[in-house]
Design an enzyme around this catalytic site. Structure first.
Site, short mmCIF file in Angstrom:
data_model
loop_
_atom_site.label_atom_id
_atom_site.label_comp_id
_atom_site.label_asym_id
_atom_site.label_seq_id
_atom_site.Cartn_x
_atom_site.Cartn_y
_atom_site.Cartn_z
N GLU A 297 35.36 14.80 21.16
CA GLU A 297 35.39 16.25 21.39
C GLU A 297 34.67 16.69 22.67
OE1 GLU A 297 34.40 18.51 17.88
OE2 GLU A 297 35.87 17.46 16.65
N THR A 299 32.17 15.51 24.20
CA THR A 299 30.71 15.42 24.24
C THR A 299 30.20 14.23 25.06
OG1 THR A 299 30.70 14.11 22.22
CG2 THR A 299 30.39 16.49 21.96
N TYR A 507 46.62 21.76 3.75
CA TYR A 507 46.46 22.76 4.81
C TYR A 507 46.52 24.13 4.16
CZ TYR A 507 47.59 24.54 9.51
OH TYR A 507 47.57 25.16 10.73
C1 LIG Z 1 48.90 26.95 16.26
C2 LIG Z 1 48.11 25.67 16.23
C3 LIG Z 1 48.66 24.56 15.63
C4 LIG Z 1 47.93 23.37 15.58
N1 LIG Z 1 48.50 22.28 14.99
C5 LIG Z 1 47.84 21.10 14.98
C6 LIG Z 1 48.43 19.94 14.39
O1 LIG Z 1 49.55 19.98 13.87
N2 LIG Z 1 47.72 18.79 14.43
C7 LIG Z 1 46.50 18.71 15.03
O2 LIG Z 1 45.92 17.63 15.05
N3 LIG Z 1 45.91 19.80 15.55
C8 LIG Z 1 46.55 20.98 15.57
N4 LIG Z 1 45.97 22.08 16.13
C9 LIG Z 1 44.64 21.98 16.75
C10 LIG Z 1 44.70 21.57 18.25
O3 LIG Z 1 45.99 21.79 18.77
C11 LIG Z 1 44.34 20.11 18.40
O4 LIG Z 1 42.96 19.97 18.12
C12 LIG Z 1 44.63 19.51 19.77
O5 LIG Z 1 44.48 18.12 19.69
C13 LIG Z 1 43.77 20.06 20.89
O6 LIG Z 1 44.33 19.64 22.12
P1 LIG Z 1 44.11 20.48 23.45
O7 LIG Z 1 44.72 19.73 24.57
O8 LIG Z 1 44.55 21.86 23.28
O9 LIG Z 1 42.53 20.41 23.58
P2 LIG Z 1 41.49 21.57 23.90
O10 LIG Z 1 41.61 22.64 22.89
O11 LIG Z 1 41.61 21.96 25.31
O12 LIG Z 1 40.13 20.79 23.70
C14 LIG Z 1 39.72 20.33 22.44
C15 LIG Z 1 38.48 19.47 22.60
O13 LIG Z 1 38.81 18.29 23.33
C16 LIG Z 1 38.06 18.19 24.54
N5 LIG Z 1 38.96 17.65 25.57
C17 LIG Z 1 40.17 18.12 25.93
N6 LIG Z 1 40.71 17.32 26.87
C18 LIG Z 1 39.81 16.33 27.11
C19 LIG Z 1 39.77 15.21 27.99
N7 LIG Z 1 40.79 14.91 28.80
N8 LIG Z 1 38.68 14.41 27.97
C20 LIG Z 1 37.63 14.67 27.15
N9 LIG Z 1 37.62 15.72 26.31
C21 LIG Z 1 38.68 16.54 26.29
C22 LIG Z 1 37.57 19.60 24.82
O14 LIG Z 1 36.37 19.60 25.54
C23 LIG Z 1 37.38 20.14 23.41
O15 LIG Z 1 36.15 19.71 22.91
C24 LIG Z 1 46.65 23.29 16.17
C25 LIG Z 1 46.11 24.43 16.78
C26 LIG Z 1 46.82 25.61 16.81
C27 LIG Z 1 46.22 26.81 17.46
#
Ligand SMILES: Cc1cc2nc3c(=O)[nH]c(=O)nc-3n(C[C@H](O)[C@H](O)[C@H](O)COP(=O)(O)OP(=O)(O)OC[C@H]3O[C@@H](n4cnc5c(N)ncnc54)[C@H](O)[C@@H]3O)c2cc1C
EC number: 2.5.1.26
Length: 597
Positions: A297, A299, A507
């Site tokens: 995450e 960190t 969920y």
């Molecule tokens: C409508 C909706 C539907 C969702 N459905 C799902 C689902 O079906 N399954 C699921 O698992 N999750 C789901 N999620 C949650 C979310 O999409 C996931 O947690 C997703 O993996 C986050 O990816 P992101 O690229 O948006 O990361 P971000 O939101 O940008 O970041 C999340 C975390 O990862 C870190 N991070 C991001 N990129 C990097 C990198 N390159 N290196 C190091 N750290 C990094 C950030 O610092 C942060 O701590 C959903 C969320 C929403 C709003």
């Protein structure tokens, strides 16, 4: 938007995030539910199946299930009214980034767009309040070399870093800790969005971490492959985000979760780069470092590239659906599927509340519910099969594979469903259920226009506790809401979305009308915390795939125990002793400004 005396920028790239996404809600600017002048709900834009269509049952559903009154509006403030805190300036970092040719900006709107994820708190703060602490500066690395260079600069100029992928986090993982005094850099991975290579022999693909799910999948599909990872956020979430949150996609039964798909990665930390020397399918060489990075995450450092498994596109993709007289029967059906290991690519069981909600989202011409109400099929289901419309629930599934494989899966599921009083509901209803997935994410914004506070949360639980957990948590939500003064009907609904050998992922959707309450968000927090405590008391986990962030940190100690938390802290202090990656997710770090230790 409050003005800022000086905007400092260098070579700012055009960004989809700033151009086509909402600043105060989910998804594309042009896509949202709205109430027409004739009082019906429609969906705008042209990006989704329901775009431009009228959903005649949706408003009555909102009125009946959440006590929504269209006369009571809680519209969002405008972006111009939003007060953005000024940045913590650090001249040294601006100079260093410029010298190194790194794109950056401290423009208020660009900082705001990277200051949050999509929790109910994030949305309420944007719509009606403010965010007390946001990143002070946004940088855009174009390569791993840039990431290394930014880390060096940040360390030397005493800055903190928060990586951001798609910004779809639902755990407050992207929030800047309020007490952080240093200049906080949001590292936007958007320019690192390329597939680097595809290896057709070994069926692997190397991609940069900032690639968005839909782009990765589109480009793989064009070459005859799929990665099979399909979270509901695939339109906006990134490969790096998936790895760092331990994401799960709806088709994990066939392709696996992100930890099953990940073969290899590059990870840049303040101590150097972690990179495995060989790209092998499995290795017996001590504890797996990949498992430390999965779920870290943001960190510990930055994921820059990853190698993942890919698969030839399936010959057939087919949908299916069933209705069951009760949720209990549906869970028994799923349990048996898991025992026999005959799960198709995706399986979802929705409870009665969600079944009804799904029907309310349909357009008049294609409503299964509507046809059930008026046709012979209703008679078949209710009279001959003895189903009650207040109890029945639905299963949707996706079959993917070779023709004969899919036929066989379908045959076995149909046969098994009958044993649990299930009735096949046809392919079209299954397809509709999955297509709605992406539109449903926009529904909360409509509710918020009329005072509804809503959220989804999830857990994993052993099979023998699935039913108790589902029933108890739904009852608790309704009970707590009433006790805390919510005056309208409360939505508490669940679905089983993943099956495993030993348990399932559940969920929940939860929402209530905050009309008449002065402290709606506080009440919301109390209910969500009580629901999570109940989940844990019923044998569930703090999260199956959304992760911990700051939202679920309070349950980390009881989840892992003191020794394991000590180990996580030791890893953090070894790899990031200056706490450059200061988002304060997962655990409190001794000596950091947010530490309670
Ligand atoms: C409508 C909706 C539907 C969702 N459905 C799902 C689902 O079906 N399954 C699921 O698992 N999750 C789901 N999620 C949650 C979310 O999409 C996931 O947690 C997703 O993996 C986050 O990816 P992101 O690229 O948006 O990361 P971000 O939101 O940008 O970041 C999340 C975390 O990862 C870190 N991070 C991001 N990129 C990097 C990198 N390159 N290196 C190091 N750290 C990094 C950030 O610092 C942060 O701590 C959903 C969320 C929403 C709003």
């Amino acid at each position: 938007m409050a003005s800022q005396t000086e905007v400092l920028e260098n070579n700012v790239p055009p960004s989809y995030r700033d151009k086509i996404l909402k600043w105060n809600g989910w998804g594309y600017n042009d896509s949202y539910f709205k109430v027409n002048s004739d009082g019906h709900v429609t969906f705008t834009g042209d990006k989704y199946d329901i775009s431009g269509k009228v959903m005649p049952h949706l408003r009555p559903w909102f009125e009946a299930n959440l006590g929504v009154d269209l006369g009571y509006e809680t519209k969002s403030q405008t972006i111009d009214a939003f007060v953005i805190p000024p940045p913590v300036d650090n001249d040294e970092i601006y100079d260093m980034l410029k010298e190194r040719g790194i794109s950056f900006s401290n423009s208020p709107r660009i900082r705001l767009m990277r200051a949050h994820g999509h929790t109910v708190h994030d949305m309420i703060n944007l719509r009606h309040g403010k965010i007390p602490r946001i990143p002070d500066l946004v940088v855009w690395p174009k390569s791993e070399k840039d990431v290394v260079s930014i880390l060096e600069a940040a360390q030397s100029a005493h800055c903190a870093i928060i990586p951001i992928g798609g910004g779809t986090s639902v755990s407050s993982a992207l929030a800047v800790p309020e007490l952080e005094k240093r200049c906080v850099i949001s590292m936007d991975m958007a320019l690192m969005d390329r597939i680097i290579w595809i290896d057709r022999n070994n069926l692997t693909c190397r991609a940069q971490a900032g690639i968005i799910g839909q782009k990765l999948e589109r480009e793989l599909n064009a070459k005859g492959f799929t990665c099979g990872h399909e979270p509901d956020s695939i339109e906006f979430s990134t490969l790096g985000g998936w790895i760092s949150t331990r994401a799960s996609g709806m088709k994990k039964n066939k392709y696996g979760n992100i930890e099953d798909l990940l073969v290899h990665l590059n990870f840049v930390s303040t101590k150097g780069t972690i990179q495995r020397q060989c790209q092998v399918p499995r290795i017996s060489a001590g504890p797996d470092i990949l498992q430390v990075i999965l779920g870290s995450e943001g960190t510990l450092g930055v994921i820059t590239e990853a190698t993942i498994k890919i698969f030839p596109l399936p010959q057939v993709k087919k949908y299916g659906s069933f209705v069951f007289p009760t949720f209990e029967r549906g869970v028994e059906f799923f349990r048996e599927i898991a025992k026999l290991r005959i799960q198709p690519a995706s399986l979802r069981l929705v409870d009665n509340e969600q079944f009804i909600m799904g029907q309310a989202l349909k357009t008049e011409d294609n409503s299964w519910w509507h046809s059930l109400k008026s046709s012979l099929s209703k008679m078949y289901i209710t009279k001959w099969k003895g189903f009650s419309v207040d109890q029945m629930c639905a299963v949707t599934c996706v079959y993917e594979g070779q023709n004969d494989e899919v036929d066989e899966q379908e045959r076995r599921l149909n046969e098994l469903a009958e044993k649990f009083q299930g009735v096949a509901g046809g392919e079209e209803n299954g397809k509709y259920g999955y297509r709605l997935t992406f539109a449903i994410a926009y529904l909360r914004d409509l509710g918020m226009n009329y005072g509804v506070l809503g959220e989804s949360f999830e857990t994993s639980v052993p099979w023998d506790k699935v039913l108790t957990l589902c029933n108890n948590v739904k009852q608790l939500i309704r009970r707590e809401a009433k006790k805390l003064g919510v005056q309208y009907p409360v939505l508490a609904s669940c679905r089983v979305t993943q099956v495993y050998d030993t348990g399932a992922c559940v969920y929940f959707y939860f929402g209530f009308n905050s009309r008449g309450l002065t402290n709606g968000l506080e009440i919301y927090d109390k209910i969500e915390t009580a629901a999570r405590d109940e989940i844990i008391a019923c044998g569930g986990s703090i999260s199956h795939h959304h992760g911990v962030g700051k939202l679920r940190k309070q349950w980390m100690l009881s989840t892992h125990g003191a020794v394991s938390i000590g180990l996580l802290k030791a890893i953090k202090s070894e790899i990031d002793p200056a706490n450059v990656f200061a988002n304060a997710n997962l655990i409190d770090i001794i000596g950091s400004p947010h530490s309670k230790l």
